[in-house]
Write an enzyme that holds these catalytic residues in place. Sequence first.
Site, PDB file in Angstrom:
ATOM      1  N   PRO A 211       0.929  -1.093  -0.021  1.00 21.64           N
ATOM      2  CA  PRO A 211      -0.120  -0.039  -0.239  1.00 21.64           C
ATOM      3  C   PRO A 211       0.762   1.229   0.011  1.00 21.64           C
ATOM      4  CG  PRO A 211       0.243  -0.952   2.153  1.00 21.64           C
ATOM      5  CD  PRO A 211       0.819  -1.709   1.338  1.00 21.64           C
ATOM      6  N   ASP A 382       6.075   2.265   1.713  1.00 22.69           N
ATOM      7  CA  ASP A 382       5.160   1.046   1.982  1.00 22.69           C
ATOM      8  C   ASP A 382       4.517   1.273   3.369  1.00 22.69           C
ATOM      9  OD1 ASP A 382       3.845  -1.298   2.297  1.00 22.69           O
ATOM     10  OD2 ASP A 382       5.583  -2.588   1.935  1.00 22.69           O
ATOM     11  N   HIS A 383       3.192   1.223   3.506  1.00 23.90           N
ATOM     12  CA  HIS A 383       2.605   1.735   4.482  1.00 23.90           C
ATOM     13  C   HIS A 383       2.552   0.405   5.636  1.00 23.90           C
ATOM     14  CE1 HIS A 383       0.564   4.280   7.161  1.00 23.90           C
ATOM     15  NE2 HIS A 383      -0.246   4.813   6.364  1.00 23.90           N
ATOM     16  N   ARG A 384       2.929  -0.716   5.135  1.00 18.82           N
ATOM     17  CA  ARG A 384       2.643  -2.034   5.918  1.00 18.82           C
ATOM     18  C   ARG A 384       3.975  -1.602   7.279  1.00 18.82           C
ATOM     19  NH1 ARG A 384       3.366  -6.582   1.719  1.00 18.82           N
ATOM     20  NH2 ARG A 384       4.881  -5.169   0.911  1.00 18.82           N
ATOM     21  N   VAL A 386       5.909   1.228   7.679  1.00 18.72           N
ATOM     22  CA  VAL A 386       6.310   2.525   7.863  1.00 18.72           C
ATOM     23  C   VAL A 386       4.957   3.265   8.061  1.00 18.72           C
ATOM     24  CG1 VAL A 386       7.576   4.399   7.335  1.00 18.72           C
ATOM     25  CG2 VAL A 386       8.665   2.355   6.544  1.00 18.72           C
TER      26      VAL A 386
END
Length: 410
Positions: A211, A382-384, A386
């Site tokens: 994401p 990458d929102h996973r 961070v």
Amino acid sequence: MPAVAAGATEVVLAEWPVAEKESFASGEGYAVIETDKAVVDLEAESDGVLVRTLVAPGAKVQVGDPIALVAAPGETVDDVEAALAALGFSPAPSGAVPVLVPAPTPADARRVFASPLARRLARDAGLTTDDLVGTGPGGRVVRRDVELAIAARHATPGDAPAAPAAPVVVPTPPTPAAAAPAPTAGTTEVPHTRLRRAVASRLVQSTQEAPHFYVSGTARVDRLLALRAEVADATGTRVSVNDLVVRAVGRAHELVPELNVTWTEDAVVQHSRVDVGIAVATARGLVTPVVTDVTGRSLLDLSAATKDLATRAAGGGLRQHELEGGTVAVSNLGMFGVEEFSAIINPPHSSILAVGAARQEAVVVDGALEVATVMRFVLSVDHRPVDGVVAGRWMQAFLRLVEQPLGMLA
């Protein structure tokens, strides 16, 4: 064929730089292998003589399959065909390229040929290759045959329906008339290279699984450009703006280590050293060689390393390990006048920095207009692994380093 890349099961043998009957030394590249990411020299583990090649240039090879008959230094092979037959391979017809074809055996003494990888997988699974049907060259048992056998063994018999299954409708193969239309006048089809297919696959994977979110910033780079000129005057070496950006990325990762991470299904992996990928466009496709320890190197060493990687990337001379690792990449389109863009993260990295062109613009300083040279940056994250606040802190640190570049040299 050794495993030259993590997870690779098939490669292309691109070239034999050593001719048959020629000697090679330990560490010397005796074959050139094309993987999904690069063209790799296959280095010899010891001295030897290339007696006979078993795979033609351009052929696909399964990892674990034999590719050549090699002798020790001083060893003489008087009858190559007999030696191949003893190893289970028939000689190729006169004038043809040798191929992997199992030697015929009597019907009552069936001998099953299998790649070393297939034999190991079968042994680990408690299977024997004698009971498997090979789909490799000449009926050779290869990795996929073992995997299918393992899957079939684990299938639950109770899952099968008691009643006869409904007939399976098999689509009729398309006739020549139904085939894909030929290119129309004025168009040309360029076949995909393995590299371009691999890049496309990774980017699709990235956009589907990671994401993305984006943070952007603008920095005055007048001091950065002045530092670059001073380094050139003092050392006689011209470092690029991109070299300085890469150095600033490394320092920002040290200041905000929460971004120096990669995502796995079980954990967020924290890295202590900062390794940065450099996006390089080549005729075969985009590659991202990795500069290791960007903050542990001097600026001149960092500049030399990036130039070396870019030069060898253009010539297809990168080694596989030079394309692996890292947590962040830098993609610079500034030399094309691009002011701002966003880039797709290159797995398994957690971020990528898109770098725009340096341009003179009007800026407001203490209520007054000035002319300054500015650059725009967009960080894809990458929102996973961070969170947004971490990316914001990182961009703040990075912009400060770019505007006050002496801090990146500490």
